[in-house]
Design a protein around this motif. Structure first.
Motif, PDB file in Angstrom:
ATOM      1  N   ARG A  95      38.348  27.879  28.523  1.00 54.50           N
ATOM      2  CA  ARG A  95      38.046  29.204  29.080  1.00 54.50           C
ATOM      3  C   ARG A  95      36.654  29.252  29.713  1.00 54.50           C
ATOM      4  NH1 ARG A  95      40.742  33.921  29.828  1.00 54.50           N
ATOM      5  NH2 ARG A  95      39.183  35.313  30.644  1.00 54.50           N
ATOM      6  N   SER A  99      35.296  30.628  33.392  1.00 46.81           N
ATOM      7  CA  SER A  99      34.233  31.623  33.575  1.00 46.81           C
ATOM      8  C   SER A  99      33.111  31.102  34.467  1.00 46.81           C
ATOM      9  CB  SER A  99      33.631  32.014  32.224  1.00 46.81           C
ATOM     10  OG  SER A  99      34.643  32.401  31.335  1.00 46.81           O
ATOM     11  N   VAL A 132      43.644  30.663  29.687  1.00 42.71           N
ATOM     12  CA  VAL A 132      43.542  31.623  30.791  1.00 42.71           C
ATOM     13  C   VAL A 132      44.962  31.992  31.230  1.00 42.71           C
ATOM     14  CG1 VAL A 132      41.279  31.115  31.767  1.00 42.71           C
ATOM     15  CG2 VAL A 132      43.186  29.631  32.325  1.00 42.71           C
ATOM     16  N   LYS A 133      45.132  33.251  31.569  1.00 42.58           N
ATOM     17  CA  LYS A 133      46.451  33.724  31.990  1.00 42.58           C
ATOM     18  C   LYS A 133      46.625  33.495  33.486  1.00 42.58           C
ATOM     19  CE  LYS A 133      46.524  37.668  28.792  1.00 42.58           C
ATOM     20  NZ  LYS A 133      45.320  38.460  29.137  1.00 42.58           N
ATOM     21  N   ASP A 135      47.764  35.324  35.815  1.00 46.37           N
ATOM     22  CA  ASP A 135      47.360  36.414  36.714  1.00 46.37           C
ATOM     23  C   ASP A 135      45.841  36.557  36.811  1.00 46.37           C
ATOM     24  OD1 ASP A 135      47.568  37.300  34.048  1.00 46.37           O
ATOM     25  OD2 ASP A 135      47.507  39.387  34.712  1.00 46.37           O
ATOM     26  N   GLU A 136      45.130  36.144  35.750  1.00 45.33           N
ATOM     27  CA  GLU A 136      43.662  36.160  35.823  1.00 45.33           C
ATOM     28  C   GLU A 136      43.181  35.168  36.867  1.00 45.33           C
ATOM     29  OE1 GLU A 136      41.338  36.333  31.830  1.00 45.33           O
ATOM     30  OE2 GLU A 136      43.074  35.038  31.491  1.00 45.33           O
ATOM     31  N   VAL A 137      43.829  34.013  36.854  1.00 45.48           N
ATOM     32  CA  VAL A 137      43.443  32.955  37.783  1.00 45.48           C
ATOM     33  C   VAL A 137      43.746  33.388  39.212  1.00 45.48           C
ATOM     34  CG1 VAL A 137      43.825  30.563  38.457  1.00 45.48           C
ATOM     35  CG2 VAL A 137      43.870  31.190  36.037  1.00 45.48           C
ATOM     36  N   GLU A 138      44.943  33.949  39.385  1.00 46.95           N
ATOM     37  CA  GLU A 138      45.337  34.375  40.721  1.00 46.95           C
ATOM     38  C   GLU A 138      44.432  35.472  41.250  1.00 46.95           C
ATOM     39  OE1 GLU A 138      49.485  35.104  39.932  1.00 46.95           O
ATOM     40  OE2 GLU A 138      49.671  32.948  39.519  1.00 46.95           O
ATOM     41  N   SER A 139      44.028  36.392  40.382  1.00 48.64           N
ATOM     42  CA  SER A 139      43.195  37.468  40.916  1.00 48.64           C
ATOM     43  C   SER A 139      41.790  36.972  41.244  1.00 48.64           C
ATOM     44  CB  SER A 139      43.201  38.713  40.033  1.00 48.64           C
ATOM     45  OG  SER A 139      42.560  38.459  38.836  1.00 48.64           O
ATOM     46  N   LEU A 140      41.291  36.024  40.467  1.00 49.55           N
ATOM     47  CA  LEU A 140      39.979  35.457  40.812  1.00 49.55           C
ATOM     48  C   LEU A 140      40.045  34.713  42.151  1.00 49.55           C
ATOM     49  CD1 LEU A 140      37.000  34.937  39.990  1.00 49.55           C
ATOM     50  CD2 LEU A 140      37.778  32.758  39.013  1.00 49.55           C
ATOM     51  N   GLU A 143      40.172  37.249  44.910  1.00 48.35           N
ATOM     52  CA  GLU A 143      38.885  37.904  45.081  1.00 48.35           C
ATOM     53  C   GLU A 143      37.876  36.980  45.775  1.00 48.35           C
ATOM     54  OE1 GLU A 143      37.204  39.269  41.306  1.00 48.35           O
ATOM     55  OE2 GLU A 143      35.276  38.829  42.285  1.00 48.35           O
TER      56      GLU A 143
END
Ligand code: GDP
Length: 174
Positions: A95, A99, A132-133, A135-140, A143
């Motif tokens: 993780r 980050s 890490v999920k 969708d977290e990866v995809e949204s980062l 962005e």
């Protein structure tokens, strides 16, 4: 006299990210076609290279690794200098490495400006141990406006695609 067929495109690619995410392994896999479980095997050189042909162009990729010196700014700066493309890597099972992605991207941009970059989630073979999920990866990635690849250097999954993408991007801007 230089003839056209002597002209070759060479691209310096740097692979950045926290320790142990698989940077050296990725370079070794892409350039030598091998994988080892040994941790931080010293490759003994600053970079490995591989030549590919794409759209009739011969391209030589020089892949630079930070050789375990990720924490030493002075050393990493020397590695980044003159880089023309970059892989920002993190590990599915770490993780902290996820980050740290923003920090790595910024370091490279500070040194090299805006160059083709790609976000790589390595060790996808260990998805059972993911921290890490998706969708977290995809949204980062969205962005940061970075293309995302999920790779397994171990299983040789998607590694070629990462570098093909960077080469295409690079050729599009020169
Ligand atoms: P670096 O510090 O980022 O250069 O990381 P290394 O390339 O030294 O890899 C750290 C450890 O992760 C080594 O034991 C590798 O064998 C292992 N490793 C690298 N890529 C993968 C992968 O895709 N899957 C798995 N399961 N292990 C990997």
């Amino acid at each position: 006299i230089m003839r056209e067929e002597d002209l070759e495109i060479a691209i310096k690619v740097v692979i950045v990210g926290n320790g142990a995410v698989g940077k050296s392994s990725m370079i070794q896999r892409y350039c030598k076609g091998t994988f080892t479980k040994e941790y931080k095997k010293t490759i003994g050189v600053d970079f490995l290279e591989r030549q590919i042909t794409t759209g009739g162009e011969e391209v030589r990729l020089m892949l630079w690794d930070t050789a375990g010196q990720e924490e030493f700014d002075a050393i990493t700066k020397a590695y980044y200098r003159g880089a023309q493309a970059c892989v920002v890597a993190f590990s599915t099972t770490d993780r902290d490495s996820f980050s740290a992605v923003r920090k790595w991207k910024k370091k490279v941009e500070d040194e090299c400006g805006s160059i083709p970059m790609v976000l790589v989630q390595n060790k996808i073979d260990l998805i059972d141990q993911a921290t890490v999920k998706p969708d977290e990866v995809e949204s980062l990635a969205r962005e940061m406006r970075m293309r995302l690849y999920r790779t397994s250097v171990k299983e040789d999954l998607n590694v070629e695609q990462v570098f093909n993408f960077l080469v295409e991007r690079y050729l599009a801007i020169i």
